[in-house]
Design an enzyme around this catalytic site. Sequence first.
Site, PDB file in Angstrom:
ATOM      1  CB  ALA A   5      -0.925   0.001   1.208  1.00  0.00           C
ATOM      2  N   PRO A   6       0.472   2.284  -0.757  1.00  0.00           N
ATOM      3  CG  PRO A   6      -0.370   3.477  -2.560  1.00  0.00           C
ATOM      4  CD  PRO A   6      -0.681   2.318  -1.669  1.00  0.00           C
ATOM      5  N   GLY A   7       2.271   4.958   0.919  1.00  0.00           N
ATOM      6  CA  GLY A   7       2.360   5.630   2.211  1.00  0.00           C
ATOM      7  C   GLY A   7       3.522   5.108   3.036  1.00  0.00           C
TER       8      GLY A   7
ATOM      9  CE  LYS B  40       7.641  -0.579   2.268  1.00  0.00           C
ATOM     10  NZ  LYS B  40       8.766  -1.463   1.888  1.00  0.00           N
ATOM     11  N   GLY B  41       4.147   0.741   8.127  1.00  0.00           N
ATOM     12  CA  GLY B  41       3.948   0.613   9.556  1.00  0.00           C
ATOM     13  C   GLY B  41       4.993  -0.277  10.202  1.00  0.00           C
TER      14      GLY B  41
ATOM     15  CE  LYS C  98      -4.269  -1.677   9.427  1.00  0.00           C
ATOM     16  NZ  LYS C  98      -4.948  -0.617  10.214  1.00  0.00           N
TER      17      LYS C  98
ATOM     18  CG  ASP D 204     -16.354  -2.348  11.732  1.00  0.00           C
ATOM     19  OD1 ASP D 204     -15.661  -2.903  12.611  1.00  0.00           O
ATOM     20  OD2 ASP D 204     -17.424  -2.828  11.315  1.00  0.00           O
TER      21      ASP D 204
END
Length: 643
Positions: A367-369, A371-372, A388, A423
């Site tokens: 996913a773009p953005g 990274k977690g 996720k 949610d």
Amino acid sequence: MFPHELTDPRAFEIAQALLEGFNKHYRLFRAASATAKQRFEQADWHGQQRAQRERIEFYDLRVDEAVTLLEQRYRTSELPSEVWQQVKLHYIGLLTNHRQPELAETFFNSVCTRLLHHRYFHNEFIFVRPAISTEYIENDEPAAQPTYRCYYPSQDTLRDTFMRIVWNFQLSLEFEDLGRDIDCVLRAIGNELGAFRWRTNFQVQVLSSLFYRNKGAYIVGKIVNGFTETPFALPILHQERPAAKADVTTSPPSVATKPATGPAATAAATAAATGSASPKPSSGLLYIDAALFGEDELLMLFSFARAYFLVDMEVPSAYVQFLRSLMPRKPRSEIYATLGLQKQGKNLFYRDFLNHLRHSSDKFRIAPGIKGMVMLVFDLPSYPFVFKVIKDFYPPQKDTTREQIQAKYLLVKQHDRVGRMADTLEYTQVAFPRHRFEEELIAELKHFCPSLLEESGDDLVIKHLYIERRMVPLNIYLQEASPAQLAHAVVEYGNAIKDMVAANIFPGDMLWKNFGVTRHGKVVFYDYDEIEYLTDCQFRAVPQPRNEEEEMSGEIWYQVNKHDVFPETFGPFLLGHPGVRDVFMAHHADLLDPAFWQAHKQRILAGHVHDVFPYDPHKRFHIHDTAPALKAPDPEDRELPIH
């Protein structure tokens, strides 16, 4: 494969036991929903939230009971496939005149996959597609309540008709002034419909159950006139007794000064943040607070970022069909979920997902953005959701475990999400076609999540994941926003935090990347691994340095305990951009002051239940003390590319 004959008597008994297990579940589910009316009338807000939370657990409890009973009585996990084929056929027969057949089929799937230890996608005995139609189901018994009522007013009787609509719900409490409220509703209808010709088919259709959530009850229906249908919802609230004037202050706590200490200061800070030093009890009178019209306003009411409604429904598919006519853009899966039938929502979502895979050819990607650190997030560009997966290991600053992260997501599922927390759908053993994955994503999964990955033929199986509505990450949105959009997003960001705070949630990691922007311009939080109950946190001011060495130190020189939070330290991480800082300090400087957080904590500990109503203040007929501190979305921001 189906048997030519139904020869095994155990098959019918198992089918009956399965259906009895489902019927018990739905009987308890309806009871929890039906008693919402009594809790609303008694202003039992804690009880209402408890019922919303506990009802989520009902389904799994009944599945566990059914699995245990069938295994003990029939040793079902050892039965040959021929028996299970017969069980399914008997079950279909038992559902012929059932009023919740689609839910019963999902219950059958849940029990069977548990008993047989087969993965959902390989199990030939489950309901991959519905076997029983849900169209035109209705209870025809004389005393039964219809799904919706139709009213046929004339121009002269429209006011009386809306009075009767409200009376038909038989609320035991009186209205403060129902005639006044109906006059407000009629004026709002006039403003919405404008000058129109009264057609011969003019009618008002209203669902027979109120929709209860937190401190509100909602009448939901539509006005039909010719070929035009106008959805509407009328929120009914309790009039709360105003606080004594001596107990009220309107001066917010100052960011520039250190907060005083002691009981008197705590009470003053609570009053400053809330407008009252103690919760205001219900006066026992009701009022209609607003009139909401059109699909967009109902989508906000039925948002994926809000708690599920409590609705007494005998035929849930009929409610879903009616609501779909009001909100055609909202998938049936999400409508089932908003009605508290989240397992059915999950089932339908997965069917929709498989259908999308069959009719698309793009590939899953990282996913773009940014990274977690604890989650690996991937998406399919053509699909408006993200996937996720919890990583197997985390950097040192993340002191957590997989079990703790799952508990945080469950907390959000069961909590009042106040329109600010997305949610999530939780799945296990999900098979994806491997050829649809980019190699870079497969490499990331193998590196960060090897324990959750399994290759089975042409499938890539992920053993546990969450699926969530895709939004524009706030940090990316701010980079691309116009000055007006940036200002609106920063104000919305602060509003989102304050709404969560009022609902007893401290988001933990407040960085921009952990928030997203919806198509309606709402800012929503979606990273839950560090959330805490606000009441579990200790909000402190940074101590004054005792000497020059401490003042010049690049490290934290004061003691920090596990749940300590220092709000004034948020600024350096959040406010580096001058435009962001100016807007933030103009609207939300109090978020940097420990007194703000301490005051809300004390208010919650004193028993106050906050409710963020899903409509803008300008929609309200009369401003009462229950008014939520919401901001109207900027018109320039109403349509974003991703919902």
